[in-house]
Write an enzyme that holds these catalytic residues in place. Structure first.
Site, PDB file in Angstrom:
ATOM      1  N   ARG A 138      -7.363 -21.516 -11.616  1.00 53.31           N
ATOM      2  CA  ARG A 138      -6.695 -20.121 -11.981  1.00 53.31           C
ATOM      3  C   ARG A 138      -5.430 -19.932 -11.559  1.00 53.31           C
ATOM      4  NH1 ARG A 138      -9.983 -14.587 -10.964  1.00 53.31           N
ATOM      5  NH2 ARG A 138      -9.818 -15.066  -8.773  1.00 53.31           N
ATOM      6  N   ARG A 171      -3.512 -17.772  -6.318  1.00 56.27           N
ATOM      7  CA  ARG A 171      -3.659 -16.804  -5.297  1.00 56.27           C
ATOM      8  C   ARG A 171      -4.160 -17.334  -4.087  1.00 56.27           C
ATOM      9  NH1 ARG A 171      -7.834 -12.456  -8.103  1.00 56.27           N
ATOM     10  NH2 ARG A 171      -8.749 -12.442  -6.124  1.00 56.27           N
TER      11      ARG A 171
HETATM   12  P1  ATP Z   1     -11.371 -11.579  -9.351  1.00 56.14           P
HETATM   13  O1  ATP Z   1     -10.245 -10.983  -9.319  1.00 56.14           O
HETATM   14  O2  ATP Z   1     -11.510 -12.978  -9.201  1.00 56.14           O
HETATM   15  O3  ATP Z   1     -12.278 -11.066 -10.437  1.00 56.14           O
HETATM   16  P2  ATP Z   1     -12.112 -10.232  -7.100  1.00 56.14           P
HETATM   17  O4  ATP Z   1     -12.764  -9.074  -7.626  1.00 56.14           O
HETATM   18  O5  ATP Z   1     -12.948 -10.988  -5.708  1.00 56.14           O
HETATM   19  O6  ATP Z   1     -12.283 -11.283  -7.962  1.00 56.14           O
HETATM   20  P3  ATP Z   1      -9.631  -8.789  -6.685  1.00 56.14           P
HETATM   21  O7  ATP Z   1     -10.497  -7.663  -7.072  1.00 56.14           O
HETATM   22  O8  ATP Z   1      -8.521  -9.130  -7.122  1.00 56.14           O
HETATM   23  O9  ATP Z   1     -10.611  -9.850  -6.492  1.00 56.14           O
HETATM   24  O10 ATP Z   1      -9.583  -8.422  -5.192  1.00 56.14           O
HETATM   25  C1  ATP Z   1      -9.274  -9.295  -4.140  1.00 56.14           C
HETATM   26  C2  ATP Z   1      -9.244  -8.839  -2.747  1.00 56.14           C
HETATM   27  O11 ATP Z   1      -8.664  -7.303  -2.677  1.00 56.14           O
HETATM   28  C3  ATP Z   1     -10.531  -8.358  -2.169  1.00 56.14           C
HETATM   29  O12 ATP Z   1     -11.216  -9.938  -1.803  1.00 56.14           O
HETATM   30  C4  ATP Z   1     -10.504  -7.334  -1.233  1.00 56.14           C
HETATM   31  O13 ATP Z   1      -9.872  -8.010  -0.010  1.00 56.14           O
HETATM   32  C5  ATP Z   1      -9.339  -6.526  -1.693  1.00 56.14           C
HETATM   33  N1  ATP Z   1     -10.088  -5.277  -2.776  1.00 56.14           N
HETATM   34  C6  ATP Z   1      -9.716  -5.207  -4.234  1.00 56.14           C
HETATM   35  N2  ATP Z   1     -10.664  -4.087  -4.459  1.00 56.14           N
HETATM   36  C7  ATP Z   1     -11.105  -3.836  -3.424  1.00 56.14           C
HETATM   37  C8  ATP Z   1     -12.216  -2.593  -3.114  1.00 56.14           C
HETATM   38  N3  ATP Z   1     -12.395  -1.956  -4.515  1.00 56.14           N
HETATM   39  N4  ATP Z   1     -12.639  -2.464  -1.964  1.00 56.14           N
HETATM   40  C9  ATP Z   1     -12.140  -3.150  -0.751  1.00 56.14           C
HETATM   41  N5  ATP Z   1     -11.194  -4.142  -0.956  1.00 56.14           N
HETATM   42  C10 ATP Z   1     -10.634  -4.445  -2.091  1.00 56.14           C
HETATM   43 MG    MG Z   2      -9.419  -9.578 -10.990  1.00 61.74          MG
END
Ligand code: ATP
Ligand code: MG
Length: 228
Positions: A138, A171
């Site tokens: 990715r 990332r």
């Molecule tokens: P992906 O983007 O691969 O589907 P993901 O949901 O783990 O996966 P992101 O949503 O990009 O990834 O979030 C990356 C990081 O940002 C998380 O691991 C966390 O540290 C922080 N983060 C993002 N959204 C939240 C949230 N709603 N609450 C707390 N921390 C968050």
């Molecule tokens: Mg995402």
């Protein structure tokens, strides 16, 4: 003939790497009246810009931990109100927020004040072995949040974003070690969150191994909600 559109206020739920970002991009293309916000993309933009919030976020993100519920909720709600999304006729989707019950409750309360409650929550259910295979491949374009996968969805020019030609990056939390922690955090928080939305009767689930299998199911749910 299509009937008048109802506002869509959708949350996409799913494990890290389940394709929330990919499905979001495809939905926005198919339904141009929808806008989106991704909590992870917002945080990565703050990191790139070197803001105090970005500096804090990068510590959490690089170790696979969640930011505090208060901090992330404030960031998202400010974003929603700046974009006038509390206006009850706007259609939008959230990717990556809420992801704890506390966040969900804080958001429900705020949206409730504006009569703009979420009206659809879709859980993307993708087998973990499939997800793990994807992560290594990715790459992202941070300013836009566009996601590429060297196997399924490669950029037209290697290492460059299709639209802007700017460089793609990996990332820092897409390593084997940190990804394991993120999956663990997801498993710990998802069940109560699912229960929360199941209780309000707006929860749906779509299952599949690829984005091509998931997408038509998602389109169907969104179209039903829109009244098209
Ligand atoms: P992906 O983007 O691969 O589907 P993901 O949901 O783990 O996966 P992101 O949503 O990009 O990834 O979030 C990356 C990081 O940002 C998380 O691991 C966390 O540290 C922080 N983060 C993002 N959204 C939240 C949230 N709603 N609450 C707390 N921390 C968050
Ligand atoms: Mg995402």
């Amino acid at each position: 003939m299509a009937s008048a559109l109802r506002p869509l206020r959708l949350l996409l739920l799913g494990a890290p790497g389940s394709g929330k970002g990919t499905q979001t991009a495809r939905l926005l293309k198919q339904f141009p009246q929808i806008e989106s916000v991704s909590s992870g993309d917002l945080l990565r933009q703050q990191i790139k810009a070197g803001t105090p919030l970005g500096q804090k976020a990068s510590l959490y993100i690089s170790s696979g931990k969640l930011l505090s519920d208060e901090l992330i909720t404030k960031l998202i709600i400010t974003n929603l109100s700046n974009r006038k999304w509390m206006n009850s006729s706007a259609s939008w989707l959230l990717d990556g927020f809420p992801r704890t019950v506390k966040q969900a409750e804080l958001l429900d309360a705020e949206l409730g004040r504006h009569s703009a409650q979420l009206n659809l929550v879709v859980q993307l259910d993708v087998p973990e072995n499939v997800i793990l295979e994807r992560i290594e491949n990715r790459y992202v374009h941070v300013p836009s949040g566009r996601v590429y996968n060297l196997t399924y969805n490669p950029p037209r020019v290697p290492g460059k974003d299709d639209i802007t030609g700017e460089p793609l990056t990996k990332r820092s939390d897409d390593t084997y070690e940190v990804f394991g922690k993120r999956l663990k955090e997801y498993r710990r928080t998802v069940t109560p969150l699912i229960d929360h939305y199941a209780k309000s009767g707006i929860l749906e689930k779509v299952t599949g191994e690829t984005s091509d299998i998931i997408f038509p199911q998602l389109v169907k749910l969104v179209s039903e909600k829109f009244g098209e």
